[in-house]
Structures are given as structure tokens and as C-alpha cells.
Design an enzyme around this catalytic site. Structure first.
Site, mmCIF file in Angstrom:
data_model
loop_
_atom_site.group_PDB
_atom_site.id
_atom_site.type_symbol
_atom_site.label_atom_id
_atom_site.label_comp_id
_atom_site.label_asym_id
_atom_site.label_seq_id
_atom_site.Cartn_x
_atom_site.Cartn_y
_atom_site.Cartn_z
ATOM 1 C CB CYS A 1 19.613 -0.457 12.006
ATOM 2 S SG CYS A 1 20.038 -0.986 10.352
ATOM 3 N N GLY B 1 13.931 -2.058 12.432
ATOM 4 C CA GLY B 1 14.596 -3.075 11.617
ATOM 5 C C GLY B 1 14.112 -4.452 11.998
ATOM 6 C CG ASN C 1 20.198 4.131 12.282
ATOM 7 O OD1 ASN C 1 19.698 5.106 12.815
ATOM 8 N ND2 ASN C 1 19.735 3.656 11.148
ATOM 9 N N GLY C 2 22.341 3.740 9.588
ATOM 10 C CA GLY C 2 22.563 4.755 8.565
ATOM 11 C C GLY C 2 23.087 4.136 7.290
ATOM 12 C CE1 TYR D 1 6.389 3.247 8.407
ATOM 13 C CE2 TYR D 1 8.686 3.428 7.739
ATOM 14 C CZ TYR D 1 7.574 2.650 8.006
ATOM 15 O OH TYR D 1 7.646 1.290 7.873
ATOM 16 C CB THR E 1 3.148 5.262 11.142
ATOM 17 O OG1 THR E 1 3.920 4.114 11.484
ATOM 18 C CG2 THR E 1 3.978 6.494 11.401
HETATM 19 O O1 PRP Z 1 3.558 3.715 -0.120
HETATM 20 P P1 PRP Z 1 4.153 2.537 0.557
HETATM 21 O O2 PRP Z 1 5.348 2.025 -0.201
HETATM 22 O O3 PRP Z 1 3.160 1.480 0.869
HETATM 23 O O4 PRP Z 1 4.795 3.036 1.917
HETATM 24 C C1 PRP Z 1 4.135 3.843 2.838
HETATM 25 C C2 PRP Z 1 3.404 3.027 3.866
HETATM 26 O O5 PRP Z 1 4.345 2.160 4.562
HETATM 27 C C3 PRP Z 1 4.366 2.500 5.926
HETATM 28 O O6 PRP Z 1 3.554 1.619 6.670
HETATM 29 P P2 PRP Z 1 4.083 0.282 7.355
HETATM 30 O O7 PRP Z 1 3.152 -0.816 7.062
HETATM 31 O O8 PRP Z 1 5.509 0.039 6.987
HETATM 32 O O9 PRP Z 1 4.163 0.576 8.913
HETATM 33 P P3 PRP Z 1 3.156 1.142 9.997
HETATM 34 O O10 PRP Z 1 2.350 -0.012 10.491
HETATM 35 O O11 PRP Z 1 4.085 1.692 11.015
HETATM 36 O O12 PRP Z 1 2.307 2.207 9.415
HETATM 37 C C4 PRP Z 1 3.818 3.890 6.024
HETATM 38 O O13 PRP Z 1 3.227 4.121 7.285
HETATM 39 C C5 PRP Z 1 2.793 3.895 4.935
HETATM 40 O O14 PRP Z 1 1.590 3.288 5.376
HETATM 41 N N1 GLN Z 2 19.006 0.936 7.983
HETATM 42 C C1 GLN Z 2 20.235 0.966 8.440
HETATM 43 O O1 GLN Z 2 20.578 1.746 9.316
HETATM 44 C C2 GLN Z 2 21.191 0.018 7.769
HETATM 45 C C3 GLN Z 2 22.600 -0.056 8.306
HETATM 46 C C4 GLN Z 2 23.554 -0.611 7.271
HETATM 47 N N2 GLN Z 2 23.695 0.284 6.158
HETATM 48 C C5 GLN Z 2 23.092 -1.982 6.808
HETATM 49 O O2 GLN Z 2 22.624 -2.120 5.701
HETATM 50 O O3 GLN Z 2 23.164 -2.914 7.581
HETATM 51 MG MG MG Z 3 1.709 2.600 7.455
#
Ligand code: PRP
Ligand code: GLN
Ligand code: MG
Length: 491
Positions: free
Chosen positions: A2, A28, A101-102, A257, A303
Site C-alpha cells: 500500500c 494500491g 503498508n506490509g 516493479y 514498468t
Molecule cells: O505475470 P503477471 O502476473 O501478469 O504479472 C507481471 C506483470 O504485471 C505487472 O504489470 P502491471 O500491469 O501490474 O503494471 P505496470 O503498468 O506498472 O507495468 C508487471 O509490470 C508485469 O507486466
Molecule cells: N499491501 C499492503 O501493504 C497491505 C496492508 C495490509 N496488510 C492490508 O491488507 O490492508
Molecule cells: Mg507491467
């Protein structure tokens, strides 16, 4: 993972908290909330959805006060329901609003202790609510009308002894100030910032330094592992290392990521770390596939862009934008259900066919987790006319669950678990597939700060720095696999 933010200001902070949450939104997308203290009362507004959907003019104007905290949630425990949106609040001692967060790995035993020994009722399945109650209990047993930094730090020392896992937290102690702390291993990130104003110095604490950039705060430093920082309402800052001797292990997946590239974590530029990941991956391609025949390097937005650009440069091959991202669709990986994730890849990414037609292309992603994105993207590249589709991942194979704040709970959902690289290659439909080596990923981050000797690499290595109870991984797989979540949603 988060996003959290806390500000001790000299004037109203609600709009700054809101702005910070919008730049932490990538951490998040499920729920968001803000709590402020207006001198007499807690003001709290939270709900499901993106930051822009949760707040409107009316709810914002009610969030009065010069001190406050904010949260945007990506669930790793409990449900996705609005009851588990944060900040959480308990009224005793003092009144505490809390954002986390965590993820804790001993939530169930703490929950039992809370109920049986500390006589506290926990109303949700959230580990964050448990953690808040542990803090409240430890403050309560030391409390007096006049709060002192020593009392607070002694309480946090006990929290560090009791709570195992990854946690970066901000707490509003009503009538007193802002308390921030980071788990003894420093798994989750937390940074401290400040800004001078005409009315005095203001402090902020956030998951990522990018929040300070938009607010005009200066990044001062990372909160240390096991450190607690207390900033009183009148702007005095106290800090103490409340746990020492644990291995400092920042989560390496933040660099792969989770974090924004324009953030600094542990004095390492996320952007530069990703460039180095691309360079290392290029070296491996040149070593293992000297006659690669790649005609274009194509990132999978968003990313992977940074790593892919460095990779292309190192290979001496053109970098091409072969996929256009719909800017109105959020991150796929952090969506709660597989059906939604699969659908959103096609909604989110569309090929520019001319970049594929009759070409050998190398698609680059930052990581492959469930394979949801890569499998579909490879197919889309073929449909767009690519001759050969190679695939590179800037991170090593993800073979183990993450238990410290990333929702990867089920080995059975991880495409690389129990498969060899040729088997994954075949499953995804790539002509060949190459993964970054873990040592090269570690190098890419460490090169930015050689004081970092260790990282949480658990999802690649299966090593959990906090230790885990024998049955823990089985329990979270049962509770949090996609099928378990779907079953919960259907009742
Ligand atoms: O193998 P998967 O389960 O598909 O997960 C990996 C993918 O998910 C993420 O992208 P995402 O769309 O979440 O975000 P981004 O736009 O920041 O790349 C990450 O960058 C990969 O592209
Ligand atoms: N991704 C997170 O940091 C989650 C915080 C917390 N464990 C929740 O589920 O709300
Ligand atoms: Mg991606």
C-alpha cells in the site's frame, strides 16, 4: 504494498495528503482513506476505489486539521471490503488512527493474544487492525495523561518484539503528534521529508520520496529499520532505534516493479536500478544468444520501459513502442481477481502492428508472476505479424510466495513454480525466454548503495528473513488464492 503518508503541518494538510495519495496510487488501487485531527476530534473518511473516487469536495472539506495521515490499499490480508480500508481507528489510549503498508506473518497468534490476554476485540480480518491493537495495548500499559517520547518508544520496542513481518506504519496520536515506524528488517520502505514554510517547518513521512516531490518537501532520509520517529503537533521531532541487530533487508521487488522510477529508496534511484537491470540482462543475452537476430526491443508498458530502454541500447538494437497503454486502466497485477486481470491486459495494451510485422522482436517485462500479461502479449505480438517473439524478464523467475506485503500467496498460481525455463517458454508461447539472474538483480540495486548488503528476495529465493511458521505458507495459500477469494466474493 500500500501507499502511506503522514504530515505534520503548520496549516491545513488534507489537500496535501490527497495529492500525495494520488502519486502513491500505483501502490494500491482498491481503497483509500485520510484521517486528520482538527484539535478536538478525529476526522476520517475512507472507502473503496481510487483516491479520486473516494473523496469529493464535501468529504475533503470535513478533513480539517494541520496533522494527518493517508493510505491507499492493495489488500494482502482479509477481504477487499470497505470495512478493511485504512486508516483504522481505536479510541484508547488517546485515540489512534493508523495506516500500514506490509503484511504480518504471525497475525493469527497475535489476534489470539489480543483477544485472550489483552482483552481487545478485532472486528475485521485485517492484519493491520491487529497491528494497531498491539500498538494500542503497548501504549495503554505505559500510558499517562501526559504522553512522553520515551513511553511511545518503549511501546514500539514491544511492538517490534511481538509483530513479525513487513510493516511501515504511520499513526496519528490524537492531541499529541505523528508516530512512524518501520519493521526491524526494513522490508517495506519509509522516508522522512521536511519543508520550510513562512509559518515554520513541516514534516512528512511517506512510502516513496515521489510524494515529497509533488508536495515540495525535501527528502531528508529513510527511516531506519527498527526505528520509530515521533513528531509532535508543535513540530518537535524525536527518534529512536527501537530494534537493533536484525538483518537490514529491503524488498528488492520495490525496485523491480512496485515503486515509481522517480523515487529514491535507501538512497538508490529506482530509475537507475532499472537501467542497470536492463544492462545486465543485455549482457546475459549477448552471452547466451550471441546470434540473437533481434530487430526491435519492445517494452511492455508501463514498468518495464526503463529496463527495456537500457537493454536495447546495450544490444545496439532499436527500442520501439510496440504497445500503447490505455492510460485510464490501472495496474493489472495488483487487481484482486484473475478474471479481471486477464480481461484488463487486452483493455490496457494494444499493439502498433507496424512495429511487429515480419520482425523478430524482443518483448521485455520487468517480471513474470502469474504469466497473465506475458502469455497474452506474446499472442498479440504474433497476431500483429511478428516473425519471432523472444521474451526477457528483468527479474528472475518468481517461484515462491511473497508474505511481506505483495499479494502473491499461492505457489500454484506462479507460472515459474515447478517449471523449467523451457517449460515456461512453451507455456507462454515464446520462441525463447530469458530471465535475469538473481545475483545480477542484486547487483543492479546494490550498485546504487554499497551499504546495502542484503535484500528480501523471498519470491525468487524462497528465503524468508523473518522466519515462517511451518504451516504459514499453506494457510495463506488456502486463505488468499484466487479461488479462495472468488469463493469469498460469491457468498
Ligand atoms: O505475470 P503477471 O502476473 O501478469 O504479472 C507481471 C506483470 O504485471 C505487472 O504489470 P502491471 O500491469 O501490474 O503494471 P505496470 O503498468 O506498472 O507495468 C508487471 O509490470 C508485469 O507486466
Ligand atoms: N499491501 C499492503 O501493504 C497491505 C496492508 C495490509 N496488510 C492490508 O491488507 O490492508
Ligand atoms: Mg507491467
Amino acid at each position: 504494498m500500500c501507499g502511506i503518508i503522514g504530515i505534520v503541518g503548520t496549516s491545513q494538510v488534507a489537500s496535501a495528503l490527497y495529492d500525495a495519495l494520488t502519486v502513491l496510487q500505483h501502490r494500491g488501487q482498491d481503497a483509500a482513506g485520510i484521517a486528520t485531527e482538527d484539535g478536538a476530534r478525529l476526522r476520517l473518511h475512507k472507502g473503496k476505489g481510487l483516491v479520486r473516487d473516494v473523496f469529493n469536495q464535501e468529504s475533503m472539506s470535513a478533513l480539517r486539521g494541520n496533522i494527518g495521515i493517508g493510505h491507499c490499499r492493495y489488500p494482502t490480508a482479509g477481504s477487499e471490503g470497505s470495512a478493511e480500508a485504512q486508516p483504522f481507528y481505536v479510541n484508547s489510549p488517546y485515540g489512534l488512527a493508523f495506516a500500514h503498508n506490509g503484511n504480518l506473518v504471525n497475525t493469527e497468534s497475535l489476534r489470539r493474544e489480543m483477544f485472550e490476554d489483552d482483552l481487545r476485540h478485532i472486528n475485521t480480518d485485517s492484519d493491520s487492525e491487529v497491528l494497531l491493537n498491539v500498538l494500542a495495548h503497548e501504549l495503554q500499559v505505559r500510558s499517562s495523561m501526559a504522553v512522553s517520547p520515551d513511553q511511545v518508544f518503549d511501546a514500539v520496542t514491544r511492538v517490534f518484539k511481538r509483530a513479525r513481518g513487513g510493516y511501515a506504519c504511520v499513526t496519528l496520536v490524537l492531541g499529541y503528534g505523528l508516530l512512524a515506524f518501520r519493521d526491524p528488517n526494513g522490508i517495506r520502505p519509509l522516508v522522512l521529508g521536511e519543508r520550510e514554510t513562512a509559518t515554520g517547518k513541516e514534516y512528512a513521512v511517506a512510502s516513496e520520496s515521489v510524494a515529497f516531490d509533488v508536495l515540495g518537501f525535501k527528502r531528508v532520509r529513510d527511516i531506519e529499520p527498527g526505528e520509530a520517529v515521533l513528531i509532535t503537533r508543535d513540530g518537535q521531532l524525536f527518534s529512536r532505534r527501537c530494534a537493533e541487530g536484525e538483518v537490514h533487508s529491503p524488498c528488492i521487488f520495490e525496485y523491480v516493479y512496485l515503486a515509481r522510477p522517480d523515487s529514491m529508496i535507501e538512497d538508490v534511484s529506482v530509475y537507475k536500478a532499472r537501467l542497470r537491470m536492463g544492462e545486465k540482462l543485455a549482457e546475459k543475452i549477448l552471452r547466451e544468444r550471441p546470434d540473437h537476430g533481434i530487430e526491435a526491443v519492445i517494452p511492455i508498458p508501463d514498468t518495464s520501459r526503463t529496463a527495456a530502454s537500457a537493454l536495447a541500447e546495450a544490444l545496439g538494437v532499436p527500442f520501439r513502442e510496440g504497445f500503447v497503454k490505455n492510460r485510464y486502466v490501472g495496474r493489472t497485477f495488483i487487481m484482486p481477481g484473475q478474471e479481471e486481470r486477464v480481461k484488463s491486459v487486452r483493455r490496457k495494451l494494444n499493439p502498433v502492428s507496424l512495429e511487429f510485422r515480419r520482425k523478430n522482436v524482443l518483448l521485455v517485462d520487468d517480471s513474470i508472476v502469474r504469466g497473465t500479461t506475458s502469455k497474452q502479449i506474446i499472442q498479440m505480438a504474433r497476431e500483429a505479424g511478428a516473425r519471432k517473439v523472444f521474451f526477457a524478464s528483468a527479474a528472475p523467475p518468481v517461484c515462491y510466495p511473497n508474505v511481506y506485503g505483495i499479494d502473491m500467496p499461492a505457489v500454484s498460481e506462479l507460472v515459474a513454480a515447478g517449471r523449467t525455463v523451457p517449460e515456461i517458454e512453451q507455456y507462454l508461447g515464446a520462441d525463447w525466454l530469458i530471465y535475469q539472474d538473481l545475483k545480477d538483480l542484486v547487483w543492479a540495486v546494490q550498485d546504487g548503495n554499497e551499504d546495502l548488503k542484503h535484500f528480501d528476495t523471498s519470491c525468487f529465493s524462497g528465503e524468508y528473513v523473518t522466519g515462517l511458521d511451518d504451516s504459514y505458507l499453506r494457510q495463506i495459500e488456502q486463505a488468499r488464492s484466487d479461488s479462495a477469494k472468488a469463493a469469498r466474493r460469491s457468498v
